[in-house]
Design an enzyme around this catalytic site. Structure first.
Site, PDB file in Angstrom:
ATOM      1  N   LYS A 111       0.838  -1.203   0.000  1.00  0.00           N
ATOM      2  CA  LYS A 111       0.000   0.000   0.000  1.00  0.00           C
ATOM      3  C   LYS A 111       0.866   1.243   0.000  1.00  0.00           C
ATOM      4  O   LYS A 111       0.619   2.195  -0.748  1.00  0.00           O
ATOM      5  CB  LYS A 111      -0.900   0.015   1.232  1.00  0.00           C
ATOM      6  N   ARG A 121       2.383   5.994  -3.020  1.00  0.00           N
ATOM      7  CA  ARG A 121       3.452   6.950  -3.342  1.00  0.00           C
ATOM      8  C   ARG A 121       3.688   7.013  -4.850  1.00  0.00           C
ATOM      9  O   ARG A 121       3.814   8.094  -5.434  1.00  0.00           O
ATOM     10  CB  ARG A 121       4.746   6.575  -2.609  1.00  0.00           C
ATOM     11  N   ARG A 131      -8.422  11.813  12.688  1.00  0.00           N
ATOM     12  CA  ARG A 131      -6.994  11.636  12.417  1.00  0.00           C
ATOM     13  C   ARG A 131      -6.345  12.977  12.079  1.00  0.00           C
ATOM     14  O   ARG A 131      -6.878  13.757  11.297  1.00  0.00           O
ATOM     15  CB  ARG A 131      -6.776  10.640  11.274  1.00  0.00           C
ATOM     16  N   SER A 149       5.012  10.365  10.356  1.00  0.00           N
ATOM     17  CA  SER A 149       5.999  10.722   9.338  1.00  0.00           C
ATOM     18  C   SER A 149       5.337  11.060   8.006  1.00  0.00           C
ATOM     19  O   SER A 149       5.965  11.670   7.133  1.00  0.00           O
ATOM     20  CB  SER A 149       6.989   9.568   9.136  1.00  0.00           C
ATOM     21  N   GLN A 150       4.057  10.680   7.847  1.00  0.00           N
ATOM     22  CA  GLN A 150       3.352  11.011   6.610  1.00  0.00           C
ATOM     23  C   GLN A 150       3.265  12.514   6.384  1.00  0.00           C
ATOM     24  O   GLN A 150       3.136  12.959   5.239  1.00  0.00           O
ATOM     25  CB  GLN A 150       1.949  10.407   6.605  1.00  0.00           C
ATOM     26  N   GLU A 186       3.067   0.067  12.590  1.00  0.00           N
ATOM     27  CA  GLU A 186       1.963  -0.666  11.959  1.00  0.00           C
ATOM     28  C   GLU A 186       1.994  -2.162  12.299  1.00  0.00           C
ATOM     29  O   GLU A 186       0.986  -2.858  12.164  1.00  0.00           O
ATOM     30  CB  GLU A 186       2.020  -0.475  10.446  1.00  0.00           C
ATOM     31  N   HIS A 208      -4.190   6.644  14.828  1.00  0.00           N
ATOM     32  CA  HIS A 208      -4.340   5.871  13.594  1.00  0.00           C
ATOM     33  C   HIS A 208      -5.822   5.599  13.312  1.00  0.00           C
ATOM     34  O   HIS A 208      -6.684   6.357  13.750  1.00  0.00           O
ATOM     35  CB  HIS A 208      -3.522   4.588  13.680  1.00  0.00           C
ATOM     36  N   ARG A 217      -5.156   2.730  18.614  1.00  0.00           N
ATOM     37  CA  ARG A 217      -4.752   1.328  18.619  1.00  0.00           C
ATOM     38  C   ARG A 217      -4.294   0.858  19.992  1.00  0.00           C
ATOM     39  O   ARG A 217      -4.460  -0.325  20.333  1.00  0.00           O
ATOM     40  CB  ARG A 217      -3.658   1.071  17.572  1.00  0.00           C
ATOM     41  N   LYS A 224      -9.036  -2.989   3.615  1.00  0.00           N
ATOM     42  CA  LYS A 224      -8.408  -1.678   3.452  1.00  0.00           C
ATOM     43  C   LYS A 224      -7.042  -1.815   2.806  1.00  0.00           C
ATOM     44  O   LYS A 224      -6.629  -0.967   2.008  1.00  0.00           O
ATOM     45  CB  LYS A 224      -8.300  -1.011   4.826  1.00  0.00           C
TER      46      LYS A 224
END
Length: 441
Positions: free
Chosen positions: A26, A31, A125, A176-177, A321, A348, A352, A418
């Site tokens: 993903k 990207r 989020r 970091s996104q 993750e 997230h 979580r 997902k």
């Protein structure tokens, strides 16, 4: 009484010996799609991920005017829009963090406003650092001060003053996104962009290394003046013809399946070298007493000697993750575990850490939240209904526990689609792959 459908997680009975093939990454698929939208010609993505997250990104590209030919599931062709992205459009992010964060920096190049919204759970989020960075370089952002969905982004960006690329300061401690989002579009800005991370921590560093690697593969010469700064010049983004690696994070539950049951699982086509953080699952398994071996066919995982997993004290800050799957193994281990560096997982698909504590406790383990992680003490586990909270990784958590603990039911296992459509079928096939037992004659 809950009306959410449940899936009876299959329980391993016998000597497990499975071979699995997981879908494309993903992180890489989305990207490459963003870069293909900005490229100087048509691009081809081979073996991309077919999932809800990647479908949301394809839909976003189409809304912005790109042509995406996905009739051949093994090779998507992306044709960037002539004259730049199209504006006055709506983008539904669903639950895809990469869409809600990676696409707004593209939207400032559109010829009109671009409106973003998504699944109700996605509205919690954080996106604020990306939106503020876009404001800082001259874009218009309307979000009523929330820093979350829904919001509207509109350019155009002003010409930067003399002196080189503009600089934006971003606290990416939560994801970091935030940095990756800005880097992916920066080459298309009038004078490029300099990004400086200002926060105390930077989680998921391998994902940033992945972003830099994909940009360089597209001909964008990213520089790193410091450990937490990046410089992207204004330059063409080269059209691509790339093969998407298998998603190593989606492979994690299958590797855990071998470790938890004392069996063998081969994940086909594991790359010899990769920027995917899912590679670190091998280190987790080694620390717990299981083993992995890279072969010509893929990665072979085998269970711990004596069938007993050891508890771990592990920093998962770079691979957050993997936490739900690793937490499942910790609950099945023979000693307590501490998972650290994962406070950012509270933002997230769900919180979580809270979700894992709740479900581990329901199963019979003792778990508690730490400021930056989890403490897990194994206990006698009993089957129960495991909730997934609209989170694909929680569905995988439930499957791993259910392979060892009888009568585990997983709510809404389809949420795994997902990132891994058909996860439940692939899991059932893997769990059913047992070696015949020899009989005394």
């Amino acid at each position: 009484m809950s009306t959410v459908p449940t899936w009876a997680a299959p329980h391993v009975q016998g000597a497990l010996d499975a071979r699995v093939r997981v879908p494309g990454s993903k992180s890489l698929t989305n990207r490459w799609l963003v870069l293909a939208l900005l490229a100087d010609g048509p691009s081809t993505l081979r073996h991309p991920l077919h999932s809800d997250d990647s479908r949301r990104m394809v839909d976003a590209l189409r809304a912005l005017g790109a042509g995406v030919d996905d009739d051949d599931p093994a090779a998507w062709v992306v044709r960037p829009p002539w004259g730049g992205p199209r504006g006055d459009v709506d983008i539904d992010c669903g639950q895809a963090g990469t869409v809600m964060r990676f696409v707004p920096p593209v939207a400032v190049l559109a010829d009109g406003p671009v409106r973003f919204d998504g699944h109700p759970s996605a509205r919690a989020r954080p996106v604020g650092p990306v939106l503020q960075a876009l404001r800082d370089i001259g874009a218009s952002v309307l979000d009523e001060g929330r820093g979350t969905l829904p919001f509207t982004v509109e350019g155009p960006l002003p010409q930067a003053p003399a002196g080189g690329p503009p600089t934006v300061l971003v606290d990416a401690s939560a994801s970091s996104q935030f940095v990756s989002a800005l880097l992916l579009s920066a080459a298309a800005y009038p004078h490029g962009l300099r990004v400086q991370h200002t926060g105390p921590t930077l989680p998921s560093l391998p994902h940033l290394q992945m972003t830099v690697a994909t940009l360089r593969a597209a001909g964008v010469p990213v520089e790193q003046p410091g450990a937490a700064s990046w410089l992207v010049p204004a330059c063409p983004v080269r059209a691509l013809d790339v093969v998407v690696e298998p998603d190593l994070s989606s492979a994690a539950p299958f590797l855990a399946l071998a470790a938890a049951t004392g069996g063998r699982v081969l994940v086909a086509d594991w790359p010899a070298a990769t920027t995917q953080p899912g590679e670190r699952m091998r280190d987790v398994l080694a620390a717990m007493g299981a083993a992995t071996e890279l072969t010509a066919e893929g990665l072979l995982a085998t269970g711990a000697a004596g069938g007993r997993l050891a508890g771990v004290d592990f920093d998962l800050s770079e691979v957050g993750e993997l936490t739900p799957v690793v937490a499942a193994l910790c609950a099945l281990a023979g000693s307590p575990s501490t998972l650290r560096g994962i406070g950012h997982l509270r933002g997230h698909e769900t919180d979580r850490l809270a979700a894992l504590v709740a479900e581990l406790t329901r199963l019979g383990a003792r778990a508690r939240e730490l400021p930056d992680g989890l403490a897990i003490e194994p206990g006698p586990l009993t089957g129960c209904r495991v909730r997934t909270y609209h989170d694909h990784r929680m569905a995988m958590f439930g499957a791993v526990v259910g392979a060892v603990v009888p009568q585990v039911e997983v709510e809404d296992v389809a949420t795994a689609g997902k990132t891994f459509p058909g996860f439940d079928r692939a899991w059932e096939q893997a769990v059913g792959s047992v070696r015949p037992q020899s009989r005394a004659g």
